[in-house]
Motif scaffolding. Sequence first.
Motif: not given
Length: 600
Positions: A90, A97, A136, A198, A200
Motif C-alpha cells: 500500500a 490508508v 486502501v 498500517w 493509517p
Amino acid sequence: MPGIFPARLLFTLAALSPVVVHAKDTWITPAEASSFRTTPSYAETVAYLRRLADAAPGTLRMETFGTTPEGRPMTVMIAAKDGDLTPAKAHAAGKPVILVQAGIHPGEIEGKDAGLMLLRDIAVTGRLPHLLDHAVLVYIPVYSVDGHENSGPYFRINQNGPEKMGFRGQSQYLNLNRDYVKADAPETRAWLTLWNTWRPDLLVDIHTTDGADYQPDLTWYAEDPHKLPPSIAAWQGHAFAGDAIPRFEKMGHIASPYLEFRDGRDITKGIENFGSGPRFSTGYAAIRNRAGLLIETHMLKPYAVRVRGSYDVVRSVLETVDEDPAALLKASKEADAWAASLSAGPEASVPVTFKKDPSPKPFTLKGFAFTQTKSDISGDIWVRYDTSQKKTYEIQSWNDLLPDVSAPLPAAWAIPPQWTVVIDRLDAHGIPYTRLATATRVKVVRDELTQPTWADKPFEGHHMLRDVAIAPTREDMTLPAGTVIVRADNTDAVLALNLLDARAPDSLLRWGYLDAIFEAKEYGEPRVLEALARKMMAEDPSLKTAFEAKVKSDPAFAANARARLMFFFERSPWYTAQKVGAYPVVRLNAATLQTLPPSL
C-alpha cells in the motif's frame, strides 16, 4: 414519538439505498434480510465477510489481528485494488490508508452492517469499485467483540433498534473508547499493533448518539485545529466540511456538526465542545499526527436510516480521498515532519489541555418543537419533543477551543528501568527508545509533585489523579544502567509527551499508575515528632509563626493531632529524603543528551 422520521427523507434514502434487495439475492446482508430489524451475531458477520473475501481474493483479505479476553478472534478486512493488501504494498503504491472501525460501542452497531454492504458493493457487485482506485481500506467490523456478543434488548434505552444490541463495555467492563492511551484492554493492545503496522492516514470511527432529538440523521466531529498538526487541520477543514459532508447531504441526508448541548433541558442555550482527548479515538489519531472523523448517527432514527447514513458517509469520505489522494498523503508526511521538529526550539512546548473559546459563533439548529414540564417525579424539567413540528433555532456555538496548559517538550525523557509500567506502555504504543548501557551522572529537570487529589469514584477501573501542583527542579541525577531514553526528535514526540508528562490529562500519572510516588514509606512515632517539632520551632521562629497561624485559621487542622505533627515532619529532612512526589520521568536537554554514553 421516537422513530418518526420525515417521509421525504425516508423516500430519498430508499431511492439512494445501495441496492434493492430481496431475500433470494445472493449477497443480501443479514441486516437487509431482516429489513433492518436485527443485526447479525459475530459468527454470522464473520461468515458473511469470509464469503466476500473468497469471492474477491485479489481485492479483499480477511485477517485476525487480536484475541479478546473471552478468547474471540478480532477480525479486520483489507480492501484494495492491484493486490495492494499489505502495508508495504500500500505504501509503495502511494495509496493513503483509511482505517474505518465499527462497534467500539457494540450497541451502536450501524457501522458493522453498513460495512458489510459497502465491501460487497466495492468488491463483489461492482457498484462502487472506484472507491479503491487510489486508497486502501482497513475495516474493523466489530472492535469490541465480547461486548457485541453480550447482546440483549435492554442495553440502549435511548435507542430505536435494532431488536437486540451489544453492551457498551467489553468483558472486563472497560470502555474501549476511553482506553487509547492507558491501553489496559487486550483489544486496545491489538488495535495499537494494527495501527503501528498500517500507519493509517485517516481514522473513521462510527457511533450512535444519545441526547436530544433533532432533524439530522447524522452528526460528525473532528478535533479542533489547535489540537492538530497544521497540515492535518487544513486537510480536515477542506475534506470534511468542505467536501465529504456536503456530498453526503446531497444523497438525501441531513447532517450537523456534533451536538453537545450546554443544557439538555433547553437546546436553545447552545452547543459546546464535548471535550475529546487522547483517550478517545479521534483524540488519539491527533496525537499520532493523523486525521480523524467521528460519526454519530442519530439514535431515534430507524435503524435502516442509520445504517444507510453510515454507508453513505463512509462512501463520501472515500470519494473525497479518491479525488485527491496526494493531498492526504502530503498532509500526513508534513504532520510527521512537524512533530519531529517541535523539540528543536529552545523553549519547546505543546498544549495538552484546552479551554472553550469565550467568543461563541452563530449556529443554525434544525430541530423540533419541544415542551418543558415540571416533573413531580424527578423534581426537574421533563423535556418532550414533537417530531411533527420541525423548527429551526438560531443558537450559539462554543465548539471552538483555545490552548490552555502546555507541557515542556525536552530533547528526551529518561525513565529508570524499574518503572516497567511506563516502559510497557511505550512498547504498546510502539514508541522507540534506547537503553543506557552503563550508569551515568547527568543534569536533569524533574517535576516535584505536591498536593495531589484523586477522584472520589473510579473511572474505567482507576481513581484518576484529579489535580496536582507541579514544580520543575534542576538536579544532578545518576541514571542507572538500563534507563530508557525516549528522544523527542521523531514523529512520536506528541504521543510520548501525552503519555509521559505530568501535565497531560491522559498521562500514565493521571490514570494512577504512579500513585506510589505520593506515599511516604518511613514515618515517625508521635512522641518522637513532638520533640522534633519543638526543636524545629526553636531553630526557625518563622516556622513557629506559620504553624500557629495555621492552627488559628484551619479548625480541621487544629483538631487533628496527626496533621499538626506532620506539619513539622513533612518539612524535615527525615521526610524530604524519601523523595515523596518526585516524578520518576525526567527531562534531558540537547546538551545532556549528547553526553550520554552508548546505548544498548
